[in-house]
Scaffold this motif. Structure first.
Motif, mmCIF file in Angstrom:
data_model
loop_
_atom_site.group_PDB
_atom_site.id
_atom_site.type_symbol
_atom_site.label_atom_id
_atom_site.label_comp_id
_atom_site.label_asym_id
_atom_site.label_seq_id
_atom_site.Cartn_x
_atom_site.Cartn_y
_atom_site.Cartn_z
ATOM 1 N N LEU A 205 3.119 -4.187 0.323
ATOM 2 C CA LEU A 205 2.459 -2.836 -0.026
ATOM 3 C C LEU A 205 1.560 -3.108 -1.354
ATOM 4 N N ALA A 206 1.874 -3.956 -2.058
ATOM 5 C CA ALA A 206 0.832 -4.029 -3.559
ATOM 6 C C ALA A 206 -0.650 -4.679 -2.874
ATOM 7 N N VAL A 207 -0.299 -5.620 -1.866
ATOM 8 C CA VAL A 207 -1.334 -6.484 -1.496
ATOM 9 C C VAL A 207 -2.431 -5.377 -0.794
ATOM 10 N N MET A 208 -1.672 -4.740 0.211
ATOM 11 C CA MET A 208 -2.546 -3.892 1.116
ATOM 12 C C MET A 208 -3.307 -2.929 0.233
ATOM 13 N N TRP A 209 -2.524 -2.211 -0.639
ATOM 14 C CA TRP A 209 -3.211 -1.271 -1.688
ATOM 15 C C TRP A 209 -4.420 -1.746 -2.347
ATOM 16 N N LEU A 210 -4.019 -2.945 -2.897
ATOM 17 C CA LEU A 210 -5.357 -3.446 -3.544
ATOM 18 C C LEU A 210 -6.538 -3.804 -2.487
ATOM 19 N N LEU A 211 -6.059 -4.217 -1.326
ATOM 20 C CA LEU A 211 -7.194 -4.273 -0.554
ATOM 21 C C LEU A 211 -8.062 -3.484 0.208
ATOM 22 N N LEU B 136 -1.824 9.052 2.816
ATOM 23 C CA LEU B 136 -1.337 9.608 1.684
ATOM 24 C C LEU B 136 -1.546 8.774 0.293
ATOM 25 N N SER B 137 -0.685 8.849 -0.633
ATOM 26 C CA SER B 137 -0.889 8.176 -1.855
ATOM 27 C C SER B 137 -0.124 6.798 -1.775
ATOM 28 N N ALA B 138 -0.470 6.037 -2.574
ATOM 29 C CA ALA B 138 0.420 4.538 -2.815
ATOM 30 C C ALA B 138 1.813 5.121 -3.255
ATOM 31 N N ARG B 139 1.978 6.114 -3.993
ATOM 32 C CA ARG B 139 3.175 6.483 -4.492
ATOM 33 C C ARG B 139 4.250 6.962 -3.262
ATOM 34 N N ASP B 140 3.458 7.870 -2.518
ATOM 35 C CA ASP B 140 4.224 8.301 -1.164
ATOM 36 C C ASP B 140 4.690 7.030 -0.253
ATOM 37 N N ALA B 141 3.615 6.212 -0.310
ATOM 38 C CA ALA B 141 3.886 4.980 0.666
ATOM 39 C C ALA B 141 4.994 4.319 0.245
ATOM 40 N N LEU B 142 4.993 3.835 -1.288
ATOM 41 C CA LEU B 142 6.201 3.423 -1.711
ATOM 42 C C LEU B 142 7.448 4.348 -1.351
ATOM 43 N N ALA B 143 7.588 5.387 -1.493
ATOM 44 C CA ALA B 143 8.793 6.272 -1.272
ATOM 45 C C ALA B 143 9.059 6.034 0.061
ATOM 46 N N VAL B 144 8.108 5.804 1.127
ATOM 47 C CA VAL B 144 8.677 5.785 2.457
ATOM 48 C C VAL B 144 9.270 4.274 2.765
ATOM 49 N N LEU B 145 8.198 3.446 2.261
ATOM 50 C CA LEU B 145 8.874 1.932 2.084
ATOM 51 C C LEU B 145 10.257 1.820 1.616
ATOM 52 N N CYS C 253 -12.978 -6.440 3.247
ATOM 53 C CA CYS C 253 -12.332 -6.565 4.356
ATOM 54 C C CYS C 253 -12.138 -5.362 5.184
ATOM 55 N N SER C 254 -11.792 -5.596 6.469
ATOM 56 C CA SER C 254 -11.524 -4.135 7.241
ATOM 57 C C SER C 254 -10.105 -4.052 7.173
ATOM 58 N N LEU C 255 -9.788 -2.938 8.007
ATOM 59 C CA LEU C 255 -8.295 -2.433 8.172
ATOM 60 C C LEU C 255 -7.375 -3.715 8.706
ATOM 61 N N LEU C 256 -7.809 -4.426 9.618
ATOM 62 C CA LEU C 256 -7.349 -5.350 10.480
ATOM 63 C C LEU C 256 -7.026 -6.629 9.156
ATOM 64 N N GLY C 257 -8.375 -6.677 8.353
ATOM 65 C CA GLY C 257 -7.949 -7.820 7.352
ATOM 66 C C GLY C 257 -6.830 -7.331 6.335
ATOM 67 N N VAL C 258 -6.753 -6.127 5.916
ATOM 68 C CA VAL C 258 -5.797 -5.672 5.053
ATOM 69 C C VAL C 258 -4.436 -5.888 5.701
ATOM 70 N N SER C 259 -4.255 -5.629 6.989
ATOM 71 C CA SER C 259 -3.111 -5.834 7.562
ATOM 72 C C SER C 259 -2.604 -7.134 7.965
ATOM 73 N N VAL C 260 -3.511 -8.156 8.132
ATOM 74 C CA VAL C 260 -3.242 -9.462 8.168
ATOM 75 C C VAL C 260 -2.989 -9.921 6.831
ATOM 76 N N ALA C 261 -3.512 -9.681 5.704
ATOM 77 C CA ALA C 261 -3.250 -9.863 4.287
ATOM 78 C C ALA C 261 -1.827 -9.140 4.001
ATOM 79 N N GLY C 262 -1.398 -8.190 4.393
ATOM 80 C CA GLY C 262 -0.230 -7.423 4.137
ATOM 81 C C GLY C 262 1.110 -8.606 5.102
#
Length: 170
Positions: A90-96, A53-62, A104-113
């Protein structure tokens, strides 16, 4: 289209709350003797929302998840800690995610998150407790964010691969 997206965001919020509840039933204390460490299953939903989805939708869910989960099973401090950790994560994962494949991969994004979530929670603790002493616990949390972030990222990766088999256009 708006009704479909709103429904999906509501379902993702409900799923994140259920995952938070399930996580409370099976504390990691028996396996990982580090106080306050959680698997972060609800973060799978945040990462999924960011990728599909979008970052905006992810923010709303969060924001809905944090507010509702705090009302159902938390406190003011739980709300504050979850909010700070969730927003920074959320901000870090969105940037990455914009650098995925190049950096980085999705796993790297998740670890950074996961690491960002812990940093956000420590920041909330510093504000709430009005002392910088809690920062001493950050290295322990950051070490734990690696394996737990990998579990979250792997889970999201598996879910995304299965979702490709389903017509999922929002």
């Amino acid at each position: 289209m708006k009704a479909k997206k709103l429904t999906l965001c509501g379902m993702l919020t409900a799923l994140a709350i259920v995952l938070s509840l399930v996580e409370r039933l099976f504390p990691l204390d028996a396996v990982v003797p580090v106080p306050g460490v959680k698997l972060g299953l609800a973060n799978v939903v945040t990462l999924f929302a960011l990728t599909r989805l979008s970052a905006r939708d992810a923010l709303a869910v969060l924001l809905c998840r944090v507010a509702l989960a705090s009302l159902l099973m938390g406190s003011v401090t739980a709300f504050l800690f979850s909010l700070f950790g969730g927003l920074l994560s959320l901000a870090v994962m969105w940037l990455l995610l914009h650098a995925e494949g190049r950096f980085c991969s999705l796993l790297g994004v998740s670890v950074a998150g996961a690491a960002a979530h812990n940093i956000g929670q420590i920041a909330a603790a510093v504000i709430w407790m009005q002392t910088g002493a809690v920062v001493a616990y950050l290295p322990v949390l950051l070490v734990m964010s690696v394996p737990l972030g990998l579990v979250t990222g792997l889970t999201c990766s598996i879910v995304l691969s299965h979702m490709q088999k389903i017509d999922f256009n929002v």
